[in-house]
Design a protein around this motif. Structure first.
Motif, PDB file in Angstrom:
ATOM      1  N   LYS A 138      -6.418 -16.167 -12.943  1.00 23.61           N
ATOM      2  CA  LYS A 138      -7.127 -14.948 -12.507  1.00 23.61           C
ATOM      3  C   LYS A 138      -6.531 -14.320 -11.241  1.00 23.61           C
ATOM      4  N   PRO A 139      -6.091 -15.115 -10.258  1.00 24.11           N
ATOM      5  CA  PRO A 139      -5.497 -14.467  -9.082  1.00 24.11           C
ATOM      6  C   PRO A 139      -4.320 -13.562  -9.449  1.00 24.11           C
ATOM      7  N   MET A 140      -3.514 -13.957 -10.464  1.00 25.12           N
ATOM      8  CA  MET A 140      -2.384 -13.114 -10.883  1.00 25.12           C
ATOM      9  C   MET A 140      -2.868 -11.956 -11.753  1.00 25.12           C
ATOM     10  N   SER A 141      -3.646 -12.277 -12.816  1.00 28.02           N
ATOM     11  CA  SER A 141      -3.989 -11.243 -13.802  1.00 28.02           C
ATOM     12  C   SER A 141      -4.979 -10.215 -13.258  1.00 28.02           C
ATOM     13  N   ILE A 142      -6.013 -10.691 -12.580  1.00 35.87           N
ATOM     14  CA  ILE A 142      -7.047  -9.771 -12.074  1.00 35.87           C
ATOM     15  C   ILE A 142      -6.774  -9.410 -10.606  1.00 35.87           C
ATOM     16  N   GLY A 143      -6.602 -10.458  -9.774  1.00 35.72           N
ATOM     17  CA  GLY A 143      -6.496 -10.245  -8.329  1.00 35.72           C
ATOM     18  C   GLY A 143      -5.287  -9.433  -7.924  1.00 35.72           C
ATOM     19  N   THR A 144      -4.164  -9.643  -8.594  1.00 39.05           N
ATOM     20  CA  THR A 144      -2.932  -8.940  -8.191  1.00 39.05           C
ATOM     21  C   THR A 144      -2.634  -7.768  -9.122  1.00 39.05           C
ATOM     22  N   LEU A 145      -2.351  -8.067 -10.386  1.00 39.84           N
ATOM     23  CA  LEU A 145      -1.931  -6.994 -11.301  1.00 39.84           C
ATOM     24  C   LEU A 145      -3.074  -6.011 -11.541  1.00 39.84           C
ATOM     25  N   GLY A 146      -4.257  -6.558 -11.815  1.00 39.05           N
ATOM     26  CA  GLY A 146      -5.418  -5.705 -12.084  1.00 39.05           C
ATOM     27  C   GLY A 146      -5.765  -4.820 -10.894  1.00 39.05           C
ATOM     28  N   PHE A 147      -5.622  -5.353  -9.696  1.00 42.25           N
ATOM     29  CA  PHE A 147      -5.930  -4.600  -8.478  1.00 42.25           C
ATOM     30  C   PHE A 147      -5.058  -3.348  -8.381  1.00 42.25           C
ATOM     31  N   CYS A 148      -3.844  -3.435  -8.928  1.00 44.03           N
ATOM     32  CA  CYS A 148      -2.908  -2.294  -8.851  1.00 44.03           C
ATOM     33  C   CYS A 148      -2.960  -1.435 -10.114  1.00 44.03           C
ATOM     34  N   GLU A 152      -8.694   4.661  -0.359  1.00 40.02           N
ATOM     35  CA  GLU A 152      -9.182   6.017  -0.113  1.00 40.02           C
ATOM     36  C   GLU A 152     -10.335   5.944   0.881  1.00 40.02           C
ATOM     37  N   LYS A 153     -10.752   7.136   1.328  1.00 44.30           N
ATOM     38  CA  LYS A 153     -11.914   7.178   2.231  1.00 44.30           C
ATOM     39  C   LYS A 153     -13.103   6.514   1.540  1.00 44.30           C
ATOM     40  N   GLY A 154     -13.877   5.768   2.277  1.00 49.46           N
ATOM     41  CA  GLY A 154     -15.041   5.109   1.690  1.00 49.46           C
ATOM     42  C   GLY A 154     -14.686   3.749   1.119  1.00 49.46           C
ATOM     43  N   GLY A 155     -13.402   3.354   1.225  1.00 47.35           N
ATOM     44  CA  GLY A 155     -12.996   2.022   0.800  1.00 47.35           C
ATOM     45  C   GLY A 155     -12.620   1.907  -0.671  1.00 47.35           C
ATOM     46  N   LYS A 156     -12.678   3.043  -1.414  1.00 46.46           N
ATOM     47  CA  LYS A 156     -12.317   2.978  -2.832  1.00 46.46           C
ATOM     48  C   LYS A 156     -10.809   2.711  -2.965  1.00 46.46           C
ATOM     49  N   VAL A 157     -10.447   1.901  -3.966  1.00 45.51           N
ATOM     50  CA  VAL A 157      -9.028   1.583  -4.164  1.00 45.51           C
ATOM     51  C   VAL A 157      -8.442   2.484  -5.242  1.00 45.51           C
ATOM     52  N   ASN A 158      -7.375   3.195  -4.885  1.00 50.77           N
ATOM     53  CA  ASN A 158      -6.645   3.981  -5.868  1.00 50.77           C
ATOM     54  C   ASN A 158      -5.541   3.091  -6.452  1.00 50.77           C
ATOM     55  N   LYS A 159      -5.632   2.805  -7.737  1.00 49.44           N
ATOM     56  CA  LYS A 159      -4.684   1.880  -8.382  1.00 49.44           C
ATOM     57  C   LYS A 159      -3.438   2.670  -8.794  1.00 49.44           C
ATOM     58  N   PRO A 207       0.850  -1.193   0.000  1.00 50.85           N
ATOM     59  CA  PRO A 207       0.000   0.000   0.000  1.00 50.85           C
ATOM     60  C   PRO A 207       0.886   1.245   0.000  1.00 50.85           C
ATOM     61  N   GLY A 208       0.498   2.236  -0.756  1.00 56.98           N
ATOM     62  CA  GLY A 208       1.331   3.442  -0.872  1.00 56.98           C
ATOM     63  C   GLY A 208       2.274   3.350  -2.055  1.00 56.98           C
ATOM     64  N   PHE A 209       2.555   2.133  -2.515  1.00 56.94           N
ATOM     65  CA  PHE A 209       3.364   1.953  -3.733  1.00 56.94           C
ATOM     66  C   PHE A 209       2.502   1.440  -4.890  1.00 56.94           C
ATOM     67  N   ALA A 210       1.758   0.369  -4.646  1.00 55.06           N
ATOM     68  CA  ALA A 210       0.997  -0.268  -5.726  1.00 55.06           C
ATOM     69  C   ALA A 210      -0.482   0.110  -5.709  1.00 55.06           C
ATOM     70  N   PHE A 211      -0.989   0.428  -4.530  1.00 58.66           N
ATOM     71  CA  PHE A 211      -2.410   0.808  -4.397  1.00 58.66           C
ATOM     72  C   PHE A 211      -2.577   1.607  -3.119  1.00 58.66           C
TER      73      PHE A 211
END
Ligand SMILES: Cc1cc2nc3c(=O)[nH]c(=O)nc-3n(C[C@H](O)[C@H](O)[C@H](O)COP(=O)(O)O)c2cc1C
Length: 190
Positions: free
Chosen positions: A144-154, A108-115, A101-105
């Motif tokens: 999917k854990p790599m492509s969506i869950g990890t890379l996509g999340f960031c 934000e307030k309200g739980g939104k993820v800043n990628k 966190p702080g590097f990859a994602f």
């Protein structure tokens, strides 16, 4: 300006098939792109994130360097073997230690993820002992854990995935064909 490509080689051994694939890819990519690499077999770090995100774990110099390279890259190619239907522990550990966190994602307030790595792309090249047809049909789901869950999340969009299957019994001629193909993929910036 040539595209900036980072190659991450995710096999723990210094003498693996994955390493040879990475070397050929880098040779090809070097002709047309700016290329940097991280070979997990060669860098020094503790692959265990001990306290999750509740305590800061000091980053080793090689991990600081890895973050710089990830920030620099426009495209990231990750090469690794499939072990127990997943990346090897060293690659999982690398991600846990580096994609912080702080590097990859950032939440934000309200739980939104800043990628925070938005705009970058990735490709995955994986070797498997298992059958070609199985990975052709189901590999993308397994990933999917790599492509969506990890890379996509960031914010990193996985554009392409290639399985090189049945590698337990790769004979000389097929290996040469695969290596030539990897050089070509490098030239195209796969
Ligand atoms: C611990 C371990 C687990 C493995 N699990 C799988 C698996 O779940 N599916 C598969 O197709 N191959 C599996 N394999 C075979 C590897 O994918 C194969 O040996 C590897 O891709 C070959 O590359 P290398 O020579 O660079 O290690 C496994 C191999 C090891 C050592």
């Amino acid at each position: 300006m040539a595209k900036k490509i980072l190659v991450i080689m995710g096999h723990p051994s210094k003498n693996s098939f994955s390493r040879a694939l990475a070397d050929y890819y880098i040779e090809g990519a070097g002709k047309n792109f700016e290329v940097k690499s991280i070979f997990l077999s060669d860098i020094k770090f503790n692959p265990i994130l001990i306290d999750g995100y509740s305590e800061k774990q000091k980053l080793e110099p090689d991990l600081i360097d890895a973050q710089e390279k990830i920030k620099w890259a426009e495209h990231i190619l990750i090469i690794y073997p499939i072990w127990w239907t997943a990346p090897p522990a060293i690659l999982k550990g690398f991600i846990e230690r580096v994609f912080l966190p702080g590097f990859a994602f950032r939440y934000e307030k309200g739980g939104k993820v800043n990628k925070l790595l938005n705009g970058k792309t990735a490709s995955l090249i994986m070797t498997t002992g298992g059958r070609r047809l199985w990975y052709f049909l189901f590999g993308w789901i397994m990933n999917k854990p790599m492509s969506i869950g990890t890379l996509g999340f960031c914010g990193i969009k996985t554009k392409k995935q290639l399985f090189i299957s049945e590698v337990r019994k790769v004979e000389y001629e097929r290996a040469n064909r695969i290596f030539r193909n990897l050089r070509r993929l490098g030239e195209k910036g796969f």
